[in-house]
Each structure stands twice: as C-alpha cells, then as structure tokens.
Design a protein around this motif. Structure first.
Motif, PDB file in Angstrom:
ATOM      1  N   LYS A   1      -6.166  43.946 -22.481  1.00  0.00           N
ATOM      2  CA  LYS A   1      -6.249  42.837 -23.418  1.00  0.00           C
ATOM      3  C   LYS A   1      -6.486  41.557 -22.630  1.00  0.00           C
ATOM      4  CE  LYS A   1      -3.206  44.734 -27.007  1.00  0.00           C
ATOM      5  NZ  LYS A   1      -1.975  44.513 -27.808  1.00  0.00           N
ATOM      6  N   GLN A   2      -7.361  40.701 -23.153  1.00  0.00           N
ATOM      7  CA  GLN A   2      -7.602  39.431 -22.500  1.00  0.00           C
ATOM      8  C   GLN A   2      -6.374  38.543 -22.660  1.00  0.00           C
ATOM      9  OE1 GLN A   2     -11.324  37.685 -23.627  1.00  0.00           O
ATOM     10  NE2 GLN A   2     -10.977  35.797 -22.515  1.00  0.00           N
TER      11      GLN A   2
ATOM     12  N   MET B   1      -7.120  39.682 -17.409  1.00  0.00           N
ATOM     13  CA  MET B   1      -6.890  40.823 -18.280  1.00  0.00           C
ATOM     14  C   MET B   1      -5.478  41.353 -18.060  1.00  0.00           C
ATOM     15  SD  MET B   1      -9.764  41.005 -19.860  1.00  0.00           S
ATOM     16  CE  MET B   1      -9.499  42.525 -20.767  1.00  0.00           C
TER      17      MET B   1
ATOM     18  N   GLU C   1     -11.913  45.015 -23.646  1.00  0.00           N
ATOM     19  CA  GLU C   1     -10.622  45.191 -24.313  1.00  0.00           C
ATOM     20  C   GLU C   1     -10.577  46.598 -24.888  1.00  0.00           C
ATOM     21  OE1 GLU C   1      -9.255  40.726 -25.539  1.00  0.00           O
ATOM     22  OE2 GLU C   1     -10.191  41.945 -27.109  1.00  0.00           O
TER      23      GLU C   1
END
Length: 270
Positions: free
Chosen positions: A116-117, A164, A193
C-alpha cells in the motif's frame, strides 16, 4: 531460475551488488558474427569497460558487429541466483517472532505481502492526478481556499519517490516499508498496490511501539502538519465527481513498530 514479472527494479543497485559479488560482471558486450556461418568469434569483458578481441580467419568474409545489453530483469535474476545459491537471502514468506528477532541490518531479505502506498503520499499524489483530470470541473465546485491548497500541493510536490508499506501475510503487527524512485517504475505507481514480493537489503529495524512519521518521508523532506495535509482533500458537492482516498485521517500518517525499512532492489510477482 524464474524470470519474474518485474514492476520495479533499481538497475543501479542491482549492478552495484553484482559487481561486489562478481569481479568480472559484464552488463553489455560486443557480438561479432560471420555472415557465412554466424560463428561467435571471441569476447573478453570487465565491469566498467568492454574489451573485445577478434581473430579473423579466412579472406573475403563479411562480419556484422552489434552491441548487446543485458536487460534489468536479467541482471536481477543474475543477482538473485548468486545470492540464493550462497544462502544469503532470508525468505520471509512466513515467519514468527523468533525469526524476526534474529534479523540484522545489512541482510538481504525477500518479503511477500500486501503493498500500500504511504497514506501521506497517496493523498497528495491522488490530489495532483485528480487536479489534472478534473481541473475544469472543480474550479467552479471548490472554494477559493481549496483551489489554493490544490495549487500549492501541485507546485510543491513532484513525486520522484514513493513510500510503500508492506503488510506480510502473517498474524501480528509486523510491517515493512520501502522507498521507491519513480524513474524506475515499469508500471503506474497505483499498479504497485496489491500482492507483491520485494527483494532488498535491511536498512533499519524499528522496535515495538517505536514511531515512524510518514510525513517526514515525503519527497524532498517536505514538512507540514497533519492538519494542513488533511486540508488538501477537496470537499466537493458535485455528485458527478468523487475523490476516494479510503479511510485516511490524521492517525494514518504514522507507523508503529515492530517495523523494518528495506532498501529495495526489485518488486515483482512470480
């Protein structure tokens, strides 16, 4: 040995680690073939310079010369093969607290998990993309203050790096995070993602409850308060335009240990 679907690979770091392991690494070479029998004639090479010597046999034969460059994925496979055969990669597809505690800074690791960013960067990058796409629409829908905030965000940030966060597929609060340089992206940053594997080197280990301020990891070491960052979310009252950044709030801009920062070499799917 597998050839993974590479989504991000730092060629510079790959070459550097390879050169540390293999003194005569060759990333490109000159190939000479004879027109009659296409026989490879002879190649000698060293890292940093390519020296090719050819011995001509026969008279009147035509030769064709071309430059061959190894691709970034193939360089990564070379590095992975060398490290894997030497048992230098800790594969963390599943682990427990005891394995976590024996990890050390400088080790090569391979981690599977959900990517996930960073919420701080996701918010800003999404706003900038949204701004470009719907510029004509929200000039009338947003307030003057919201438009000013959006313009400020666009000018301040050119996201050359993306952080990330990796949540491994195990029980517990263990986390990994890594910083990627966007110039090496082989896909859009939003495509990174989901479920991926990262291979890299441990840069820092954070103890349980130790805090990582994600705002301090913004590109260019941009500094702002959480409250100011939240004002970049536009509050549109137009049903035809939506802006979805999930459940981002002021508490989203901080990670708590146990966590490990990874210096990335590649992100891929097998």
């Amino acid at each position: 040995m597998f050839l993974p679907d590479i989504y991000w690979c730092n060629k510079i770091k790959t070459e550097r680690f390879l050169s540390m392991l293999v003194s005569d690494l060759m990333t490109q070479y000159t190939l000479v073939t004879e027109q009659e029998n296409s026989k490879d004639k002879g190649i000698e090479a060293n890292l940093g310079k390519i020296i090719a010597k050819y011995q001509s046999q026969g008279v009147g034969r035509k030769e064709k010369e071309g430059n061959v460059v190894k691709s970034t994925p193939s360089l990564f496979v070379d590095l992975y093969t060398i490290l894997n055969e030497a048992n230098k990669i800790q594969k963390l597809s599943g682990f427990d607290d005891d394995i976590w505690k024996q990890l050390e800074v400088g080790e090569f690791v391979e981690v599977d998990g959900e990517f996930k960013q960073s919420p701080a960067e996701l918010l800003l990058s999404s706003v900038m993309d949204f701004t470009e796409q719907f510029k004509g629409h929200f000039e009338f829908a947003a307030t003057a203050e919201e438009n000013a905030n959006l313009e400020l965000a666009t000018k301040l940030l050119n996201l050359k790096k993306v952080t990330m966060i990796v949540n491994p597929y195990i029980e517990g609060d263990f986390k990994f995070f890594t910083s990627l340089e966007t110039e090496y992206f082989l896909e859009d940053r939003y495509e990174l993602e989901g479920d991926f594997t990262v291979m890299g080197k441990i840069r820092r280990i954070y103890k349980p409850h130790e805090k990582i301020d994600l705002i301090k990891l913004l590109p260019g070491k941009l500094r702002m308060k959480k409250e100011q960052l939240m004002t970049f979310i536009p509050n549109f009252k137009n049903e035809d335009i939506s802006f979805d950044v999930g459940e981002i709030n002021e508490n989203s801009f901080e990670l708590k240990g146990p966590a490990i920062e990874i210096m990335p070499i590649a992100i891929y799917q097998e």
